[in-house]
Design an enzyme around this catalytic site. Structure first.
Site, PDB file in Angstrom:
ATOM      1  N   MET A 139      46.034  55.881  44.281  1.00  0.00           N
ATOM      2  CA  MET A 139      46.132  54.538  44.830  1.00  0.00           C
ATOM      3  C   MET A 139      47.331  53.812  44.240  1.00  0.00           C
ATOM      4  SD  MET A 139      43.346  51.447  44.701  1.00  0.00           S
ATOM      5  CE  MET A 139      43.793  49.799  45.265  1.00  0.00           C
ATOM      6  N   HIS A 182      47.501  59.937  35.971  1.00  0.00           N
ATOM      7  CA  HIS A 182      46.911  58.747  35.363  1.00  0.00           C
ATOM      8  C   HIS A 182      45.553  59.090  34.759  1.00  0.00           C
ATOM      9  CE1 HIS A 182      49.379  56.190  38.437  1.00  0.00           C
ATOM     10  NE2 HIS A 182      50.107  56.572  37.399  1.00  0.00           N
ATOM     11  N   SER A 193      47.344  60.445  40.762  1.00  0.00           N
ATOM     12  CA  SER A 193      46.395  59.492  40.198  1.00  0.00           C
ATOM     13  C   SER A 193      45.003  59.847  40.697  1.00  0.00           C
ATOM     14  CB  SER A 193      46.790  58.056  40.561  1.00  0.00           C
ATOM     15  OG  SER A 193      45.970  57.117  39.895  1.00  0.00           O
ATOM     16  N   THR A 194      44.313  58.936  41.372  1.00  0.00           N
ATOM     17  CA  THR A 194      42.944  59.183  41.811  1.00  0.00           C
ATOM     18  C   THR A 194      42.858  60.445  42.660  1.00  0.00           C
ATOM     19  OG1 THR A 194      42.628  56.796  41.881  1.00  0.00           O
ATOM     20  CG2 THR A 194      40.944  58.145  42.932  1.00  0.00           C
ATOM     21  N   ASP A 223      52.793  53.616  42.275  1.00  0.00           N
ATOM     22  CA  ASP A 223      53.488  54.229  41.148  1.00  0.00           C
ATOM     23  C   ASP A 223      54.084  55.561  41.588  1.00  0.00           C
ATOM     24  OD1 ASP A 223      54.419  54.595  38.557  1.00  0.00           O
ATOM     25  OD2 ASP A 223      52.591  55.634  37.906  1.00  0.00           O
TER      26      ASP A 223
END
Length: 361
Positions: free
Chosen positions: A301, A208, A182-183, A304
């Protein structure tokens, strides 16, 4: 009791509607405070002379100075976590990739028409992105102290497909590698994929990202890597030397027919507040591949992928988590480690080597 310090946000956008809507969305969260808004980078720079924000949301197209130029100046002089907020869609995805390479930690897309309604509809994701940015390690900066967040109700992968049956999957000659991020994942994934040889095992990835952005991201990676990289289409086979990236806004699952693996791309509810969801991909790998899979959870973050990585491990897969020192945000790997889902914790620079070795075993 000392009140918890709020995340202070500076909104930089030439649209008054966007500034007003973003302010309303962010200030609905008790952990976030909009310290100021600015219509252009020059106004933002003057405001920053008085106070440095925790996070900046930054438009791309603005008068006097574009957002990419301001971002580069900012990262060179005073690194601050920046989230790009742009009306550019598929045509401008290359620009947004340049923003990520320049140091932006995430992106929020907005349409040219109906922007207020669109932003309001995606209020949870916007607040999550800002909170993730507040925790991010920026170039030249340090990891900010994590603020405890009150989690909102989230759906699990049960909303998309049932849990693994528990029956062990027999080992075959072909292995599949599943990556979730993600991030900070755009640059982390590039670091992993760039060093892979052309005959690497088939790889499936959930990063993401908004819709359209994944296609440009895959195309950019394809020019940099020896493996072939593309945005996944429903029914694509998982082949040696090929990488499939889940399209933004769609879940991607690993399926098996005989000895052949392929991906299923479909709509569905948000899982762990994401679509695509790493948990969905990892659970599908546990069901379809079992010990024929390698799972890797990377920077991001939230949680998930944490449940899914444990399910992969329980199904016989070899699993890895990125370490804290090399993660932009040590959220998803930390949760996976805490749940016991990671066989090993490795730095970013070792992930490619470790997953290839695991696949070879």
């Amino acid at each position: 009791m000392t009140p918890r310090k709020k995340i202070r946000v500076l909104i930089v956008d030439d649209s008054a509607i966007v500034r007003q809507t973003m302010t309303a969305i962010l200030e609905e969260d008790p952990d976030i405070e909009v310290m100021a808004t600015a219509a252009d980078p020059f106004t933002a720079a003057r405001r920053m002379e008085k106070e440095i924000p925790d996070v900046i949301t930054l438009d791309v197209e603005m008068p006097r100075m574009d957002g990419i130029t301001f971002l580069r100046k900012l990262m060179a002089q005073h690194p601050v976590p920046v989230v790009m907020c742009s009306s550019l869609t598929e045509e401008g995805s290359e620009t947004l990739l340049q923003a990520m390479e320049a140091g932006a930690v995430d992106v929020i897309l907005k349409p040219r028409v109906g922007v207020a309604d669109h932003l309001t509809e995606h209020h949870l994701q916007i607040r999550d992105v800002v909170k993730a940015a507040a925790r991010a390690r920026v170039r030249g900066g340090v990891m900010r102290a994590a603020r405890p967040l009150v989690p909102e109700q989230k759906l699990t992968a049960d909303a998309v497909l049932p849990p693994p049956s528990g029956r062990p999957m027999s080992r075959t000659t072909e292995m599949v590698v599943c990556l979730g991020a993600s991030t900070g994942g755009t640059e982390a994934l590039r670091a992993v994929l760039e060093v892979l040889p052309a005959d690497s095992p088939g790889i499936v990835i959930v990063q993401h990202m908004p819709e359209h952005f994944t296609r440009a991201f895959a195309a950019r990676l394809n020019t940099l890597c020896e493996v072939d990289v593309k945005e996944a289409v429903d029914g694509d086979p998982v082949l040696r030397g090929h990488v499939l990236i889940a399209p933004g806004g769609r879940h991607m699952m690993l399926e098996r027919q005989g000895a052949r693996y392929y991906v299923s791309v479909r709509d569905g509810p948000l899982v762990s507040r994401h679509r695509p969801s790493v948990d969905v991909l990892f659970r599908s790998a546990a069901r379809a591949a079992g010990s024929n899979a390698v799972g890797v959870i990377m920077t991001g973050m939230g949680d998930d992928g944490a449940r899914g990585l444990l399910e992969m491990k329980q199904a016989g897969a070899t699993t890895f988590a990125q370490d804290e020192a090399s993660s932009i945000v040590f959220g998803m790997p930390k949760e996976a480690i805490a749940r016991g889902g990671a066989d090993r914790v490795v730095p970013l620079g070792a992930i490619a080597r470790e997953m290839l070795a695991a696949a070879a075993r």
